[in-house]
Design an enzyme around this catalytic site. Structure first.
Site, PDB file in Angstrom:
ATOM      1  N   GLY A  35       4.775  -3.712  88.337  1.00 62.29           N
ATOM      2  CA  GLY A  35       3.491  -3.373  87.718  1.00 62.29           C
ATOM      3  C   GLY A  35       2.613  -2.673  88.726  1.00 62.29           C
ATOM      4  O   GLY A  35       2.583  -3.045  89.886  1.00 62.29           O
ATOM      5  N   CYS A  36       1.919  -1.627  88.273  1.00 66.02           N
ATOM      6  CA  CYS A  36       1.026  -0.932  89.191  1.00 66.02           C
ATOM      7  C   CYS A  36      -0.267  -0.608  88.463  1.00 66.02           C
ATOM      8  O   CYS A  36      -0.424   0.486  87.936  1.00 66.02           O
ATOM      9  CB  CYS A  36       1.677   0.328  89.734  1.00 66.02           C
ATOM     10  SG  CYS A  36       0.577   1.265  90.788  1.00 66.02           S
ATOM     11  N   ILE A  37      -1.161  -1.586  88.374  1.00 65.07           N
ATOM     12  CA  ILE A  37      -2.498  -1.419  87.825  1.00 65.07           C
ATOM     13  C   ILE A  37      -2.491  -1.075  86.338  1.00 65.07           C
ATOM     14  O   ILE A  37      -2.986  -1.843  85.531  1.00 65.07           O
ATOM     15  CB  ILE A  37      -3.323  -0.351  88.571  1.00 65.07           C
ATOM     16  CG1 ILE A  37      -3.312  -0.621  90.067  1.00 65.07           C
ATOM     17  CG2 ILE A  37      -4.733  -0.285  88.040  1.00 65.07           C
ATOM     18  CD1 ILE A  37      -4.277  -1.657  90.539  1.00 65.07           C
ATOM     19  N   THR A  38      -1.959   0.075  85.972  1.00 67.19           N
ATOM     20  CA  THR A  38      -2.034   0.495  84.574  1.00 67.19           C
ATOM     21  C   THR A  38      -0.664   0.789  83.991  1.00 67.19           C
ATOM     22  O   THR A  38      -0.555   1.097  82.820  1.00 67.19           O
ATOM     23  CB  THR A  38      -2.860   1.782  84.426  1.00 67.19           C
ATOM     24  OG1 THR A  38      -2.209   2.800  85.182  1.00 67.19           O
ATOM     25  CG2 THR A  38      -4.264   1.595  84.934  1.00 67.19           C
TER      26      THR A  38
END
Lengths: 78, 154
Positions: free
Chosen positions: A24-27
């Site tokens: 997962g990377c923020i958005t």
């Protein structure tokens, strides 16, 4: 309340066997897959993805700010 | 919040740039919300919180601050900088911490990001906002860290 999105997204990515790595990377979910061609973009959008970017075996699924939590839930399914 | 507009401060000093010019479709196509970007000045500096609130997501290269009314702002330090795995970024906060607008969140150097091959531009996104609800500083103008960058009405 059970959130169905992690399971739906995983299925649309070709299932656990097709996932090499997911993060997962923020958005967005950054997914490294065995085979990028089996990704079901329509199913991803149905599961709530705002957008899907494919570059060979690397697929980014834009899911919004809950990306980190969704990625963790998908990890649990692997 | 009703009536008054939220003020979103600039997390970095630099040149106000249209979101459409950010080289990442997630931001340029406003997939997670509308906003604005800042092309940061070179040199080591602290990126600061754009609003009062709680840090709901913290990575070395990006963070989300949610105000008490639920309105959340995403600050992303450079494009694809997740691949730097935190190198060159110094976090001053932890997830769940309360911050004030203007409080230092992450120390970094845009020149080092550029030297590593990434675009150091900083998208500032009003998550899930309507485009019409935002008024942004004029593109091409210079802002100092903490200057008003966006106003956000419901």
């Amino acid at each position: 309340m059970a959130d169905e999105r992690p399971g739906q997204i995983l299925a649309a990515l070709g299932g656990a066997d097709n996932v090499v790595e997911i993060e997962g990377c923020i958005t967005r979910l950054r997914c490294e897959l065995e085979d990028g061609s089996v990704v079901d973009e329509a199913a991803l959008k149905q599961a709530g993805a705002h957008g899907v970017m494919k570059s060979g075996a690397v697929v980014q699924v834009v899911v919004g700010p809950e990306a980190d939590a969704i990625a963790e839930d998908i990890q649990d399914l692997l | 919040m009703t009536g008054a507009a939220r003020v979103v401060c600039s997390p970095v000093g630099g040149t106000v740039t249209a979101l459409a010019d950010v080289p990442d479709p997630v931001f340029s196509q406003a997939m997670v919300g509308p906003g604005i970007a800042v092309e940061p000045r070179d040199g080591h500096a602290d990126a600061v919180s754009p609003i009062d609130g709680t840090l709901t997501t913290v990575h070395a290269h990006a963070f989300v601050v949610a105000g008490d009314d639920g309105a959340a702002v995403l600050v992303h330090l450079g494009i694809d900088t997740v691949k730097q795995q935190g190198e060159g970024f110094t976090l001053h906060v932890v997830k769940g911490e309360r911050v004030r607008a203007g409080q230092p969140v992450v120390g970094w150097d845009p020149a080092a990001v550029r030297a590593a091959g990434y675009a150091p531009i900083v998208p500032v996104i009003a998550l899930d906002a309507q485009q019409e609800a935002l008024r942004a500083a004029e593109t091409g103008t210079e802002v100092a860290v903490g200057d008003e960058l966006l106003t956000w009405n419901d």
